[in-house]
Design an enzyme around this catalytic site. Sequence first.
Site, PDB file in Angstrom:
ATOM      1  N   SER A  16       0.799  -1.238   0.000  1.00 23.89           N
ATOM      2  CA  SER A  16       0.000   0.000   0.000  1.00 23.89           C
ATOM      3  C   SER A  16       0.829   1.283   0.000  1.00 23.89           C
ATOM      4  O   SER A  16       0.497   2.203  -0.756  1.00 23.89           O
ATOM      5  CB  SER A  16      -0.977  -0.011   1.175  1.00 23.89           C
ATOM      6  OG  SER A  16      -1.930  -1.017   0.956  1.00 23.89           O
ATOM      7  N   LYS A  65     -11.366  -5.092   9.770  1.00 26.78           N
ATOM      8  CA  LYS A  65     -12.369  -4.550   8.840  1.00 26.78           C
ATOM      9  C   LYS A  65     -13.789  -4.557   9.418  1.00 26.78           C
ATOM     10  O   LYS A  65     -14.589  -3.693   9.087  1.00 26.78           O
ATOM     11  CB  LYS A  65     -12.359  -5.337   7.519  1.00 26.78           C
ATOM     12  CG  LYS A  65     -11.173  -5.014   6.621  1.00 26.78           C
ATOM     13  CD  LYS A  65     -11.306  -5.744   5.291  1.00 26.78           C
ATOM     14  CE  LYS A  65     -10.103  -5.551   4.412  1.00 26.78           C
ATOM     15  NZ  LYS A  65     -10.214  -6.231   3.114  1.00 26.78           N
TER      16      LYS A  65
HETATM   17  P1  NAP Z   1     -10.005 -13.159   6.045  1.00 27.76           P
HETATM   18  O1  NAP Z   1     -11.147 -12.311   6.467  1.00 27.76           O
HETATM   19  O2  NAP Z   1      -8.979 -13.570   7.038  1.00 27.76           O
HETATM   20  O3  NAP Z   1     -10.632 -14.460   5.336  1.00 27.76           O
HETATM   21  C1  NAP Z   1      -9.814 -15.528   4.881  1.00 27.76           C
HETATM   22  C2  NAP Z   1     -10.683 -16.588   4.237  1.00 27.76           C
HETATM   23  O4  NAP Z   1      -9.836 -17.646   3.816  1.00 27.76           O
HETATM   24  C3  NAP Z   1     -11.701 -17.197   5.199  1.00 27.76           C
HETATM   25  O5  NAP Z   1     -12.845 -17.570   4.473  1.00 27.76           O
HETATM   26  C4  NAP Z   1     -10.960 -18.445   5.691  1.00 27.76           C
HETATM   27  O6  NAP Z   1     -11.818 -19.450   6.151  1.00 27.76           O
HETATM   28  C5  NAP Z   1     -10.297 -18.874   4.403  1.00 27.76           C
HETATM   29  N1  NAP Z   1      -9.154 -19.751   4.623  1.00 27.76           N
HETATM   30  C6  NAP Z   1      -7.929 -19.410   5.058  1.00 27.76           C
HETATM   31  N2  NAP Z   1      -7.130 -20.505   5.105  1.00 27.76           N
HETATM   32  C7  NAP Z   1      -7.889 -21.557   4.693  1.00 27.76           C
HETATM   33  C8  NAP Z   1      -7.651 -22.938   4.502  1.00 27.76           C
HETATM   34  N3  NAP Z   1      -6.454 -23.471   4.751  1.00 27.76           N
HETATM   35  N4  NAP Z   1      -8.667 -23.710   4.053  1.00 27.76           N
HETATM   36  C9  NAP Z   1      -9.874 -23.191   3.788  1.00 27.76           C
HETATM   37  N5  NAP Z   1     -10.173 -21.856   3.926  1.00 27.76           N
HETATM   38  C10 NAP Z   1      -9.188 -21.074   4.375  1.00 27.76           C
HETATM   39  O7  NAP Z   1      -9.190 -12.443   4.881  1.00 27.76           O
HETATM   40  P2  NAP Z   1      -9.772 -11.563   3.681  1.00 27.76           P
HETATM   41  O8  NAP Z   1      -9.608 -10.133   3.976  1.00 27.76           O
HETATM   42  O9  NAP Z   1     -11.131 -12.087   3.364  1.00 27.76           O
HETATM   43  O10 NAP Z   1      -8.731 -11.911   2.514  1.00 27.76           O
HETATM   44  C11 NAP Z   1      -8.817 -13.126   1.780  1.00 27.76           C
HETATM   45  C12 NAP Z   1      -7.818 -13.092   0.624  1.00 27.76           C
HETATM   46  O11 NAP Z   1      -8.164 -12.032  -0.272  1.00 27.76           O
HETATM   47  C13 NAP Z   1      -6.382 -12.817   1.053  1.00 27.76           C
HETATM   48  O12 NAP Z   1      -5.532 -13.625   0.275  1.00 27.76           O
HETATM   49  C14 NAP Z   1      -6.162 -11.350   0.732  1.00 27.76           C
HETATM   50  O13 NAP Z   1      -4.820 -11.046   0.414  1.00 27.76           O
HETATM   51  C15 NAP Z   1      -7.049 -11.198  -0.499  1.00 27.76           C
HETATM   52  N6  NAP Z   1      -7.525  -9.817  -0.673  1.00 27.76           N
HETATM   53  C16 NAP Z   1      -7.120  -9.145  -1.783  1.00 27.76           C
HETATM   54  C17 NAP Z   1      -7.546  -7.857  -2.003  1.00 27.76           C
HETATM   55  C18 NAP Z   1      -7.083  -7.118  -3.232  1.00 27.76           C
HETATM   56  O14 NAP Z   1      -7.209  -5.890  -3.279  1.00 27.76           O
HETATM   57  N7  NAP Z   1      -6.611  -7.827  -4.239  1.00 27.76           N
HETATM   58  C19 NAP Z   1      -8.402  -7.229  -1.089  1.00 27.76           C
HETATM   59  C20 NAP Z   1      -8.810  -7.953   0.044  1.00 27.76           C
HETATM   60  C21 NAP Z   1      -8.352  -9.244   0.237  1.00 27.76           C
HETATM   61  P3  NAP Z   1     -12.484 -19.363   7.619  1.00 27.76           P
HETATM   62  O15 NAP Z   1     -13.480 -18.229   7.550  1.00 27.76           O
HETATM   63  O16 NAP Z   1     -13.110 -20.685   7.784  1.00 27.76           O
HETATM   64  O17 NAP Z   1     -11.365 -19.081   8.576  1.00 27.76           O
END
Ligand code: NAP
Length: 281
Positions: A16, A65
Site C-alpha cells: 500500500s 475490517k
Molecule cells: P479473512 O477475512 O482472514 O478471510 C480468509 C478466508 O480464507 C476465510 O474464508 C478463511 O476461512 C479462508 N481460509 C484461510 N485458510 C484456509 C484454509 N487453509 N482452508 C480453507 N479456507 C481457508 O481475509 P480476507 O480479507 O477475506 O482476505 C482473503 C484473501 O483475499 C487474502 O488472500 C487477501 O490477500 C485477499 N484480498 C485481496 C484484495 C485485493 O485488493 N486484491 C483485497 C482484500 C483481500 P475461515 O473463515 O473458515 O477461517
Amino acid sequence: MKKFGLIGFPLGHSFSPRIHNKIYEMNNIEASYSMLEIDPARMQRNTFEELTKDFDGLNITIPFKSEILQYLNVINDEVQQIGAANCIKKVQNKWSGFNTDIYGFLYPLSRYIGNIKSCLVVGTGGAAKAVIYAILKHVKPKQLIIAGRMQEKADIIKNTSKKINESIEIITDNINAVNNNLLSMDMVVNATSIGMYPNINESILHERFKLKEGAIVYDLIYNPMETRLLQQAKLNNPGCVAINGLEMLIAQAVKAVELWTEKTISVKTTIEALDISVLKV
Ligand code: NAP
C-alpha cells in the site's frame, strides 16, 4: 499536508505505501501514508481514538475490517450490508466508513459483466463478503454458489445476501466439494488466503481441474502475482480468463484516495505508471 495510512496486523510486506505514494505524486496530492500496525489485543475505543487523532483518512485491513465499525460515527448502506469497512474518512472530527473493495473487485471485470450468469465464490471472510455484495448488486448472475471450509459461515452470508438481491439463486457448499460444480460456472473467485505467500503451492482446486470454455478465474491474491490456481487454470484451460488481485488492489486504493481528497483519479493511468516489478516481495 494530509495524513493518510493503513491500520492492520501484521503489515510486514504491504504494497500500500508504494501504491499510495505513487498516486499522490501523480496527482499533486500533498500527503503522507503511514503504517499503523496494532496488536488486535490492544484495539479498543481509546486506542482507536489516540491512534487516529492526527489522520484525515485510513485504510483498514485484516483483522480490523469488521471490528472498526463500532468506532465509526457514520457508515453507508454498503458497509452496513457487508459488515466490513476497508476505508475510513474523517470529516469535522467524525469518522465515516466505506468499502472500496467493491469497486476494486469490479474494476477488472467491467468488460465481462454481462456474460456472467453463474459464479462460484470460495471463501467466507471479509473480502468474500465484499465480493459477494459486488456480485449480487452489479454482476447479477442467475446463480451464485458460496463455499467455505465451514458451510455454516456460508449459510450466514447466504441469509444476509438474499436481502441484497432476491432474484438470484444462492447455494452454499463445502470447499471440498467445489470441484463438482466447475463446468457450469462462468466465473470462479478465490477469496481465501489459500495459495498466498508463503504457501504458494496450495490451491482451492485439484491439480487438473476443467472449466467451462471461456470461464473467468479470479484470484484475489496478488502475492504471488500468479498463484498455483491461476497457473493450473491456464495450463488446463487455454481459453480461460485469468485475473489476479493486483488491479483490485490498485483500484481500491485509487477509490480510497478519491474519497479522501474528492479528486477524480484514473485507475488505468495509475496501473500503467506503477512499476509492477517493485511490488514483488
Ligand atoms: P479473512 O477475512 O482472514 O478471510 C480468509 C478466508 O480464507 C476465510 O474464508 C478463511 O476461512 C479462508 N481460509 C484461510 N485458510 C484456509 C484454509 N487453509 N482452508 C480453507 N479456507 C481457508 O481475509 P480476507 O480479507 O477475506 O482476505 C482473503 C484473501 O483475499 C487474502 O488472500 C487477501 O490477500 C485477499 N484480498 C485481496 C484484495 C485485493 O485488493 N486484491 C483485497 C482484500 C483481500 P475461515 O473463515 O473458515 O477461517
